[in-house]
Design a protein around this motif. Structure first.
Motif, PDB file in Angstrom:
ATOM      1  N   ASP A  47       7.074 -35.344 -44.984  1.00 29.94           N
ATOM      2  CA  ASP A  47       5.530 -35.697 -44.842  1.00 29.94           C
ATOM      3  C   ASP A  47       4.680 -36.846 -46.349  1.00 29.94           C
ATOM      4  O   ASP A  47       3.821 -37.289 -46.405  1.00 29.94           O
ATOM      5  N   MET A  48       5.707 -35.755 -47.506  1.00 32.23           N
ATOM      6  CA  MET A  48       5.377 -36.727 -48.924  1.00 32.23           C
ATOM      7  C   MET A  48       6.846 -36.815 -49.344  1.00 32.23           C
ATOM      8  O   MET A  48       7.188 -36.088 -50.300  1.00 32.23           O
ATOM      9  N   PRO A  49       7.087 -37.260 -49.452  1.00 22.91           N
ATOM     10  CA  PRO A  49       8.656 -38.149 -49.650  1.00 22.91           C
ATOM     11  C   PRO A  49       8.384 -38.386 -51.394  1.00 22.91           C
ATOM     12  O   PRO A  49       7.451 -39.474 -51.072  1.00 22.91           O
ATOM     13  N   PHE A  50       9.534 -38.582 -51.404  1.00 23.11           N
ATOM     14  CA  PHE A  50       9.594 -39.105 -53.087  1.00 23.11           C
ATOM     15  C   PHE A  50       9.362 -40.347 -53.493  1.00 23.11           C
ATOM     16  O   PHE A  50       9.638 -41.712 -52.624  1.00 23.11           O
ATOM     17  N   SER A  51       8.698 -41.089 -53.654  1.00 21.54           N
ATOM     18  CA  SER A  51       8.056 -42.362 -53.427  1.00 21.54           C
ATOM     19  C   SER A  51       7.537 -43.189 -55.299  1.00 21.54           C
ATOM     20  O   SER A  51       7.418 -42.305 -56.165  1.00 21.54           O
ATOM     21  N   TYR A  52       8.123 -44.602 -55.571  1.00 22.76           N
ATOM     22  CA  TYR A  52       7.981 -45.008 -56.560  1.00 22.76           C
ATOM     23  C   TYR A  52       7.371 -46.025 -56.468  1.00 22.76           C
ATOM     24  O   TYR A  52       8.035 -47.404 -56.127  1.00 22.76           O
ATOM     25  N   ALA A  76      -1.151 -32.394 -52.543  1.00 24.20           N
ATOM     26  CA  ALA A  76      -0.789 -33.898 -51.976  1.00 24.20           C
ATOM     27  C   ALA A  76      -1.312 -34.195 -52.950  1.00 24.20           C
ATOM     28  O   ALA A  76      -0.159 -35.860 -52.903  1.00 24.20           O
ATOM     29  N   ASP A  77      -1.447 -35.287 -54.000  1.00 24.28           N
ATOM     30  CA  ASP A  77      -1.690 -36.381 -54.420  1.00 24.28           C
ATOM     31  C   ASP A  77      -1.373 -36.207 -56.130  1.00 24.28           C
ATOM     32  O   ASP A  77      -0.707 -36.493 -56.646  1.00 24.28           O
ATOM     33  N   GLY A 118       5.894 -36.948 -55.134  1.00 21.90           N
ATOM     34  CA  GLY A 118       7.153 -36.585 -54.108  1.00 21.90           C
ATOM     35  C   GLY A 118       6.659 -34.531 -54.808  1.00 21.90           C
ATOM     36  O   GLY A 118       5.516 -34.290 -55.510  1.00 21.90           O
ATOM     37  N   PRO A 119       6.746 -33.825 -53.596  1.00 30.19           N
ATOM     38  CA  PRO A 119       6.510 -32.522 -53.706  1.00 30.19           C
ATOM     39  C   PRO A 119       6.958 -31.663 -55.291  1.00 30.19           C
ATOM     40  O   PRO A 119       8.602 -31.915 -55.330  1.00 30.19           O
TER      41      PRO A 119
END
Length: 378
Positions: free
Chosen positions: A98-103, A355-356, A110-111
């Motif tokens: 639900d919270m994948p790594f992103s750039y 979450a942010d 990401g977590p």
């Protein structure tokens, strides 16, 4: 070697730094999941090995394994620099779905990306920059533990042992809006278990002894420990009590978090809790817990270390500030051993445990160059 040279090297490897952050973030590492922790320990160990460290895995039977890297410097007689960068996170297994790594748009998400996997990667690349540009004068011990988010319950003796031998400790926890952390509060964590005597609240209330009433009185008393001027805060964070409204409560429990800014305040709190006694007959009061992490106080040696860091930052175009924060870290254990500590050398961003959670990616090269320059000057 000049600081701009370190920075140029790190800017040239910016995309690789991003890739390493992605790799570490995608290695999920909840503090209480040993299989995932051990897998992530191997990922961290590989990063250190690729940077020239002699790496050993320190096994834990219950918690996750810890990783220790050693990189010899030119002066083998000088006390080493201790780098601390835990790899566990507060995020449960499966969070990546639900919270994948992103750039995107210059921001990494990401977590654990902010707390504190980006800081770990920055520390690794700071050492790579030093290796590429002439090596180290002091040896470096790089310790990455698996349990910081749950109080370093397994790794504390290891951290303290390394701190005893170190010249200084550099902690790559996330920054405070870019500022370094030169003081942290200590944490006292307590649990109360209160046993009274149940009775019918209508037919025979005087036959009972209310654990809830006892708990309420004890909470009023402990709240008086708070001293805002001295930085002491009290939070009764969890309460469980009673069974039904018409039953005098036989049991009550509470979990309490107390933050202290000085050793003297820690001693005052611990002494108060040690002397805690029931306030009414028929009550049994059990108190467990204590000082989980001692306060990290801003000593003259800490101030001196910060001034070195600030001078390095100035050479890189950074106007570094320092901050005192309420949260504790493994740097607290080192400070209690009398060595200077600078914390918050890690990521610039926000949203720890939320979450942010995010990191401003473009800050990574200059923060890693800051760390490299600081190590080079010690």
């Amino acid at each position: 070697m000049t600081l701009p040279t370190y920075l140029k090297y790190l800017e040239d490897h910016f995309e690789e730094m991003i890739a390493d952050v992605k790799t570490v973030v995608e290695a999920e590492s909840p503090s209480t999941d040993k299989p995932l922790l051990d897998r992530t320990a191997n990922v961290v160990g590989d990063l250190l090995t690729q940077s020239g460290f002699e790496v050993i895995t320190i096994p834990e039977s219950v918690g996750g394994n810890h990783v220790r890297g050693y990189l010899p410097g030119r002066d083998r007689e000088a006390a080493p620099i201790l780098i601390l960068a835990h790899y566990d996170t507060v995020w449960k297994a499966g969070t990546l779905a639900d919270m994948p790594f992103s750039y995107r748009d210059g921001v990494m998400r990401g977590p654990g990306v902010f707390d504190m996997k980006t800081g770990l990667v920055q520390a690794v690349w700071a050492i790579r920059a030093l290796q590429e540009q002439g090596g180290l004068r002091r040896s470096v011990v790089f310790l990455s533990n698996s349990d910081e988010e749950i109080g370093s319950v397994y790794s504390r003796p290891l951290i303290e042992e390394e701190a005893e031998r170190a010249y200084a400790a550099l902690v790559f926890e996330a920054s405070h809006h870019g500022a370094l952390k030169t003081a942290r509060k200590g944490t006292c964590i307590y649990e109360w278990r209160i046993r009274g005597r149940a009775a019918h609240a209508g037919l025979d209330p005087t036959a009972g002894v209310s654990a809830i009433d006892e708990l309420a009185d004890q909470i009023v008393a402990i709240r008086a420990l708070a001293n805002p001027e001295m930085g002491t805060t009290v939070n009764v964070g969890v309460v469980h009590a009673g069974t039904r409204s018409n039953v005098v409560a036989a049991e009550a429990q509470a979990a309490i978090d107390i933050r202290v800014a000085s050793g003297a305040e820690a001693e005052r709190v611990v002494d108060f809790m040690r002397r805690l006694a029931p306030r009414r007959e028929g009550i049994q009061l059990e108190v467990s817990g204590g000082l989980n992490r001692p306060p990290m106080e801003r000593t003259p040696r800490v101030a001196e270390l910060f001034e070195v860091a600030r001078a390095v930052g100035h050479s890189l175009g950074l106007d570094l500030a320092e901050a005192s924060v309420g949260g504790a870290s493994d740097g607290n254990f080192c400070a209690a051993r009398g060595i200077p500590v600078v914390d918050g050398l890690g990521a610039v961003g926000n949203g720890a445990h939320a979450a942010d959670e995010h990191v401003i990616a473009e800050t990574m090269p200059v923060r890693a160059a800051l760390a490299a320059g600081l190590i080079a000057r010690l």
